[in-house]
Design a protein around this motif. Sequence first.
Motif, PDB file in Angstrom:
ATOM      1  N   PHE A 354       0.824  -1.206   0.000  1.00 44.15           N
ATOM      2  CA  PHE A 354       0.000   0.000   0.000  1.00 44.15           C
ATOM      3  C   PHE A 354       0.860   1.260   0.000  1.00 44.15           C
ATOM      4  CE2 PHE A 354      -3.583  -2.628   0.642  1.00 44.15           C
ATOM      5  CZ  PHE A 354      -4.706  -1.852   0.411  1.00 44.15           C
ATOM      6  N   SER A 355       1.949   1.246   0.748  1.00 45.79           N
ATOM      7  CA  SER A 355       2.780   2.441   0.838  1.00 45.79           C
ATOM      8  C   SER A 355       3.492   2.737  -0.477  1.00 45.79           C
ATOM      9  CB  SER A 355       3.807   2.285   1.964  1.00 45.79           C
ATOM     10  OG  SER A 355       4.581   3.465   2.098  1.00 45.79           O
ATOM     11  N   THR A 356       4.129   1.730  -1.048  1.00 43.11           N
ATOM     12  CA  THR A 356       4.881   1.967  -2.297  1.00 43.11           C
ATOM     13  C   THR A 356       3.949   2.248  -3.463  1.00 43.11           C
ATOM     14  OG1 THR A 356       4.989  -0.434  -2.640  1.00 43.11           O
ATOM     15  CG2 THR A 356       6.876   0.612  -1.598  1.00 43.11           C
ATOM     16  N   LEU A 357       2.878   1.470  -3.575  1.00 41.49           N
ATOM     17  CA  LEU A 357       1.940   1.711  -4.664  1.00 41.49           C
ATOM     18  C   LEU A 357       1.229   3.047  -4.492  1.00 41.49           C
ATOM     19  CD1 LEU A 357       0.637   0.588  -7.220  1.00 41.49           C
ATOM     20  CD2 LEU A 357      -1.081  -0.519  -5.800  1.00 41.49           C
ATOM     21  N   GLY A 358       0.879   3.370  -3.244  1.00 42.00           N
ATOM     22  CA  GLY A 358       0.241   4.652  -2.985  1.00 42.00           C
ATOM     23  C   GLY A 358       1.130   5.816  -3.368  1.00 42.00           C
ATOM     24  N   HIS A 381       9.034  13.765  -0.775  1.00 37.48           N
ATOM     25  CA  HIS A 381      10.429  13.304  -0.645  1.00 37.48           C
ATOM     26  C   HIS A 381      10.590  12.416   0.591  1.00 37.48           C
ATOM     27  CE1 HIS A 381      12.209  15.505  -3.950  1.00 37.48           C
ATOM     28  NE2 HIS A 381      11.607  16.621  -3.558  1.00 37.48           N
ATOM     29  N   VAL A 382       9.943  12.803   1.684  1.00 38.49           N
ATOM     30  CA  VAL A 382      10.002  11.990   2.908  1.00 38.49           C
ATOM     31  C   VAL A 382       9.355  10.623   2.661  1.00 38.49           C
ATOM     32  CG1 VAL A 382       9.183  11.794   5.286  1.00 38.49           C
ATOM     33  CG2 VAL A 382      10.041  13.995   4.439  1.00 38.49           C
ATOM     34  N   ILE A 388      11.862   3.524   0.410  1.00 38.50           N
ATOM     35  CA  ILE A 388      13.153   2.885   0.138  1.00 38.50           C
ATOM     36  C   ILE A 388      13.641   2.141   1.377  1.00 38.50           C
ATOM     37  CG2 ILE A 388      15.585   3.302  -0.396  1.00 38.50           C
ATOM     38  CD1 ILE A 388      14.658   5.674  -2.116  1.00 38.50           C
ATOM     39  N   GLY A 389      13.551   2.806   2.532  1.00 40.48           N
ATOM     40  CA  GLY A 389      13.947   2.154   3.780  1.00 40.48           C
ATOM     41  C   GLY A 389      13.085   0.950   4.086  1.00 40.48           C
ATOM     42  N   LEU A 390      11.790   1.068   3.804  1.00 39.54           N
ATOM     43  CA  LEU A 390      10.863  -0.035   4.044  1.00 39.54           C
ATOM     44  C   LEU A 390      11.215  -1.238   3.176  1.00 39.54           C
ATOM     45  CD1 LEU A 390       8.311  -0.560   5.774  1.00 39.54           C
ATOM     46  CD2 LEU A 390       6.945   0.127   3.782  1.00 39.54           C
ATOM     47  N   MET A 391      11.599  -0.969   1.934  1.00 41.30           N
ATOM     48  CA  MET A 391      11.975  -2.055   1.033  1.00 41.30           C
ATOM     49  C   MET A 391      13.257  -2.750   1.499  1.00 41.30           C
ATOM     50  SD  MET A 391      11.086  -3.662  -1.747  1.00 41.30           S
ATOM     51  CE  MET A 391      10.001  -2.552  -2.647  1.00 41.30           C
ATOM     52  N   VAL A 392      14.228  -1.953   1.937  1.00 43.23           N
ATOM     53  CA  VAL A 392      15.478  -2.529   2.450  1.00 43.23           C
ATOM     54  C   VAL A 392      15.204  -3.354   3.705  1.00 43.23           C
ATOM     55  CG1 VAL A 392      17.735  -1.988   3.449  1.00 43.23           C
ATOM     56  CG2 VAL A 392      16.920  -0.713   1.448  1.00 43.23           C
ATOM     57  N   PHE A 393      14.389  -2.789   4.605  1.00 42.60           N
ATOM     58  CA  PHE A 393      14.031  -3.496   5.841  1.00 42.60           C
ATOM     59  C   PHE A 393      13.339  -4.815   5.531  1.00 42.60           C
ATOM     60  CE2 PHE A 393      10.567  -4.387   8.864  1.00 42.60           C
ATOM     61  CZ  PHE A 393      11.303  -4.631  10.017  1.00 42.60           C
TER      62      PHE A 393
END
Length: 407
Positions: A354-358, A381-382, A388-393
């Motif tokens: 939801f976050s990335t697609l949103g 930007h935030v 990006i951090g969420l994907m790495v995590f």
Amino acid sequence: MDMNPAAVHDMLYALRDPAGLPFFPWAFWGVGILTFAMHFFAVAVMIGGAGVALYGVRQDNPYWRKLGYAMADVSKIAVSVAIVLGVAPLLAVQVYYDPMWYTSNVLSAYWVITFVLALIVAYSLHYVFYFRNKKREGTPKSLWSLGGALLGYLLVGFIMHSLGYQTLSPEKWLQWYAPNGVVDNSGTKLHDFNVIRYVFFILLSVPVIGTYLMAYATYWSTRKDQDAAYLEFAFTLGRKLAMVGAAITTTLAIVYLATLPEKLHAFQTSLWAALWVIGALLPALVAWRAGKAGYRCGYRPFIVAFVGMLLIAIAREMLRYYAVIPYYNFMDYKVNLDWFTTDVFLFTFLVLGFSTLGYLLTVVWKAGKTEGVYEASPIMHVWARFNIGLMVFWTAVYFLLMTIRSF
């Protein structure tokens, strides 16, 4: 010769996964319905957009040609969306109807492989047209490639239709596998299909692309640098397609339901059959009401068209339930709760997805609404850095947990 119900029942339960399900069957069933509606909505935009493009780019009318090229791009993107969204309902049906789906695939294995190859060829041809016409000047180039892509999409749709339709008749599997007692394990035949049902689902693309054109015109109408006459042309065309297309598909739905085989006569008088017809009719009703409202109708026609698709998806799944319930009930599937995989799925879908697609949809929306160059706001930007951090995590934790569970 068809198998008797007792033999079919024993066969299907013997083919079940002995490990059971990692979560409750009703949850997979619900996910399957919702994601099928999303998937096929994208398919309808894909086919409808390609059809409008194929017709539009050949016209002398500049509005038709402009709209044709725009829909060629839309349908190209819709292919990607349809493929991604198609994974979930396919996995879901493999979970709770695994004996039916895998048997159908084995009986027509040749066509399962053909499906993949045909889709690759069709999508590649779509890109041939795109790259050959990037400038959108003069006579359209390589129009054959767009036509070939559309034919390819129709072929893969028919293959998937047949594979799914074969799951409705497990009592015929033995006859298909060993006609006249002679085993045929070539997998080269599509054993069952219904032309009316296939045409119905294909022609759903007409009302859906119609409501999409209405939403397309509404979206751009807030931009002062857009041609108002062109947008009015697109909106009026979309309204006509939605009304005429819904009338045709509603008629096809009634004919299909009226001609169901004897074992499905109970479905004909059920609430689910009514939902099927209502779902097909909804785009026409909302498009008719949008005649006076114009752009003020907002995106309601497109949203209502999806609601109609969801109703059809529910009815479609209930028809399958009616077809196999004499032999098989997925609701009594053994459940071995696995909260680890369930939690990973929920986090991936509800948080990461939801976050990335949103974010991506928000950027696209804002960029299209901006005249000139779009400049992202500080909060965007935030949000981007958070994703990006969420994907790495997610990646690090996923492999760490997989490693731990391996020992």
